[in-house]
Motif scaffolding. Structure first.
Motif, PDB file in Angstrom:
ATOM      1  N   GLU A  64      21.880  13.041  86.281  1.00 18.82           N
ATOM      2  CA  GLU A  64      22.513  14.233  86.863  1.00 18.82           C
ATOM      3  C   GLU A  64      23.760  14.637  86.073  1.00 18.82           C
ATOM      4  O   GLU A  64      24.880  14.557  86.594  1.00 18.82           O
ATOM      5  N   THR A  76      25.088  17.346  85.332  1.00 23.72           N
ATOM      6  CA  THR A  76      25.873  18.544  85.685  1.00 23.72           C
ATOM      7  C   THR A  76      26.440  18.490  87.098  1.00 23.72           C
ATOM      8  O   THR A  76      26.967  19.492  87.586  1.00 23.72           O
ATOM      9  N   THR A  77      26.380  17.321  87.729  1.00 19.80           N
ATOM     10  CA  THR A  77      26.916  17.199  89.096  1.00 19.80           C
ATOM     11  C   THR A  77      28.380  17.635  89.140  1.00 19.80           C
ATOM     12  O   THR A  77      29.178  17.206  88.314  1.00 19.80           O
ATOM     13  N   PRO A  97      28.636  26.934  87.677  1.00 27.63           N
ATOM     14  CA  PRO A  97      27.429  27.406  86.991  1.00 27.63           C
ATOM     15  C   PRO A  97      27.610  27.608  85.483  1.00 27.63           C
ATOM     16  O   PRO A  97      26.697  27.327  84.696  1.00 27.63           O
ATOM     17  N   LYS A 133      27.697  24.209  83.929  1.00 32.41           N
ATOM     18  CA  LYS A 133      26.350  23.650  84.019  1.00 32.41           C
ATOM     19  C   LYS A 133      25.493  24.168  82.871  1.00 32.41           C
ATOM     20  O   LYS A 133      24.823  23.409  82.176  1.00 32.41           O
ATOM     21  N   LYS A 134      25.561  25.489  82.689  1.00 30.21           N
ATOM     22  CA  LYS A 134      24.756  26.108  81.638  1.00 30.21           C
ATOM     23  C   LYS A 134      25.158  25.553  80.274  1.00 30.21           C
ATOM     24  O   LYS A 134      24.303  25.259  79.427  1.00 30.21           O
ATOM     25  N   HIS A 192      23.769  22.096  79.793  1.00 30.56           N
ATOM     26  CA  HIS A 192      22.329  22.186  79.491  1.00 30.56           C
ATOM     27  C   HIS A 192      22.098  22.631  78.053  1.00 30.56           C
ATOM     28  O   HIS A 192      21.275  22.053  77.332  1.00 30.56           O
ATOM     29  N   SER A 238      17.735  15.511  87.291  1.00 31.73           N
ATOM     30  CA  SER A 238      18.472  16.743  87.585  1.00 31.73           C
ATOM     31  C   SER A 238      18.039  17.387  88.900  1.00 31.73           C
ATOM     32  O   SER A 238      16.897  17.236  89.340  1.00 31.73           O
ATOM     33  N   HIS A 239      19.000  18.094  89.498  1.00 32.91           N
ATOM     34  CA  HIS A 239      18.699  18.906  90.686  1.00 32.91           C
ATOM     35  C   HIS A 239      18.822  20.392  90.350  1.00 32.91           C
ATOM     36  O   HIS A 239      18.758  21.226  91.252  1.00 32.91           O
ATOM     37  N   ASP A 240      19.064  20.671  89.069  1.00 33.77           N
ATOM     38  CA  ASP A 240      19.308  22.070  88.675  1.00 33.77           C
ATOM     39  C   ASP A 240      17.984  22.796  88.467  1.00 33.77           C
ATOM     40  O   ASP A 240      17.475  22.889  87.351  1.00 33.77           O
ATOM     41  N   GLU A 265      16.963  25.952  86.361  1.00 36.70           N
ATOM     42  CA  GLU A 265      17.557  25.924  85.014  1.00 36.70           C
ATOM     43  C   GLU A 265      17.003  24.804  84.147  1.00 36.70           C
ATOM     44  O   GLU A 265      16.766  24.991  82.955  1.00 36.70           O
TER      45      GLU A 265
END
Lengths: 261, 246
Positions: free
Chosen positions: B167, B169-170, B174, B177-178, B181, B199-201, B204
């Motif tokens: 995870e 990007t926890t 946004p 996060k991007k 990624h 991941s939970h994204d 994306e």
């Protein structure tokens, strides 16, 4: 009912034996790494600073008041027999043989031991110890070995400091406040203290350094075993580390004294 | 298709009475980016920790290039593990080390590189991650996004061939996060490592990963491409992707 009690006692006993085994293994792994290269010089220095240097004030403060109290109590006990001239001897031997190593170890446990347990405990619950494993770094070598080397160096030095300042405290209350001749006080100190007394104090300081560091680091390292992953787990580990260290200091003090006298 | 680099075969794992993995089968191929999705608490991190060796399976096998991991000689296991790197969910940075020392740690403790070379490698990664002039700061002095980038720099400083992201990007906004990624995608393409991202994204992560595996009830209930997900008739998968209860 009776069987249940036996089963519970048995479980507790097995659990205790397992814990002792884990502590001994933890210590042996850490101790073996002392001799493996590369030597962790900077980490040891950092820990000497933390365990040793930063404890100087609190050790000195307890040392002076302990010496003053022994001086005061000793004077009023000895004066009944007309032996107040032996105050220097009473203060110095009490401090060097017993109170110096024990009080120093307890003060370091309270100041540095609790911090060791808490810091390593937080590292456990925040996955920093797992991170060391994933980076192929031996966590026991990385976290425990520098601390035990630093403690073995710091404990005897701080004990010596405690002894010297304690004797000075005895001098303040005995000679300056209660009027014992200062030359007599110092003369009895010098004449009564033998090298074997000082060596005995250092043996104790050495043993306590191993007990305190091993127990505090072990408690932090295995926080998740006993108390789960969380802030409460770390606080319980820290409390247990301090309490158990203090109890073991007193028990081992008695055992070492048995061999020394 | 080539043989998987890492393969889980009927792996089970329990913690006390809690059965987390219940016969999990999964293949990870060399050079790919695989995303592992699924509800919280389904054992995604446990899966990653099996790969890195922090957890051992109760039963089943983990194959490395077709060979059971537990039967490999210790040297081969060590050499495999040295190719791995792990980025932790909460970064797992060391509070008592500054940023430079945090990133340099795996090199300083394990390699025979001269100090100058370590410095060079660390600053290269720091520059790539946009971590400028913060080498003397401590993790507590940085923002969440910066700490993530430091953790990523540390994960990549050893030039690993397999990187596991738990995870990554926890707790990021946004935009960050991007960026994370994009960073993973960019470095995966540039350095060619095999990436496994928990991941939970969603959705994306579908643009970052070449393949996606969904973990549910202790097993992999879907393994395929983004196209495969969109065309899937699985109610559970569709509901999860849409963020609905199932």
């Amino acid at each position: 009912m009776f069987t249940n009690i036996i089963v519970k006692i048995g479980q507790k006993f097995i659990h205790m034996i397992e814990s002792i085994g884990r502590i001994v293994l933890f210590f042996l792994i850490g101790a073996m790494n002392v001799f493996l290269l590369p030597f962790q010089f900077k980490k040891v220095l950092d820990q000497i600073w933390f365990i040793g240097t930063k404890s100087i004030f609190v050790v000195a403060l307890t040392g002076i008041f302990t010496g003053m109290v022994i001086g005061l109590q000793g004077y009023y006990s000895l004066v009944k027999f007309g032996s107040e001239a032996a105050l220097g001897s009473a203060v110095s031997l009490t401090l060097i043989r017993e109170l110096g190593p024990v009080f120093t170890a307890i003060m370091i446990t309270a100041r540095a031991g609790s911090a060791m347990a808490a810091e390593i405990g937080v590292m456990r619950i925040s996955e920093q110890i797992d991170a060391l494993n994933t980076m192929h770094i031996n966590p026991v070598r990385f976290l425990f070995t520098p601390r035990i080397i630093a403690a073995i160096i710091s404990f005897p030095l701080l004990t010596a400091l405690f002894d010297v300042i304690g004797i000075l405290g005895g001098y303040i209350s005995g000679s300056i406040m209660l009027g014992i001749n200062r030359y007599v006080y110092m003369d009895t100190v010098i004449k009564s203290v033998r090298v074997s007394d000082i060596a005995g104090g250092f043996y104790k300081a050495f043993a306590f350094s191993i007990i305190v560091t091993t127990l505090c680091c072990y408690r932090g390292y295995y926080t998740h075993f006993f108390n789960g992953f969380g802030a409460r787990g770390v606080s319980l580990s820290t409390t247990n580390a301090v309490v158990q260290s203090c109890v073991l200091i007193l028990i081992s003090d008695y055992i070492i004294t048995l061999f020394l006298v | 298709m080539t043989a998987p680099l890492i393969q889980f075969v009927d792996v089970t794992k329990s913690f006390g009475t809690l059965n987390v993995l219940k016969g999990l089968n999964l293949s990870i191929f060399k050079g790919e980016t695989l995303a592992v999705i699924g509800k919280s608490g389904t054992g995604k991190s446990v899966l990653l920790k099996h790969i890195i060796g922090l957890i051992q399976p109760d039963s089943g096998k983990i194959l490395i290039e077709g060979h059971p991991l537990h039967r490999l000689p210790i040297e081969k296991i060590k050499s495999f593990q040295k190719q791995l790197s792990y980025m932790f969910q909460e970064n797992a940075l060391f509070d008592f080390l500054n940023i430079y020392d945090n990133i340099a740690l795996p090199l300083a403790e394990n390699s025979n590189f001269p100090k100058a070379q370590i410095k060079d490698k660390v600053f290269t990664r720091m520059n790539q991650m946009g971590l400028i002039d913060i080498e003397d700061k401590f993790p507590a002095q940085l923002s969440g996004g910066m700490r993530k980038r430091v953790a990523l720099a540390r994960a990549l400083v050893t030039d690993p061939t397999i990187v596991l992201f738990d995870e990554p990007t926890t707790g990021l906004d946004p935009v960050r996060k991007k960026n994370v990624h994009l960073m993973i995608q960019e470095y995966q393409e540039k350095l060619g490592f095999t990436a496994v991202i928990v991941s939970h994204d969603i959705p994306e992560i579908f643009n970052v990963a070449q393949r996606i595996a969904m973990l549910d009830e202790g097993i992999i209930m879907f393994e395929g491409t983004k196209k495969g997900i969109l065309e899937s008739h699985s109610n559970i998968l569709n509901a999860f992707v849409r963020g609905e209860n199932f």
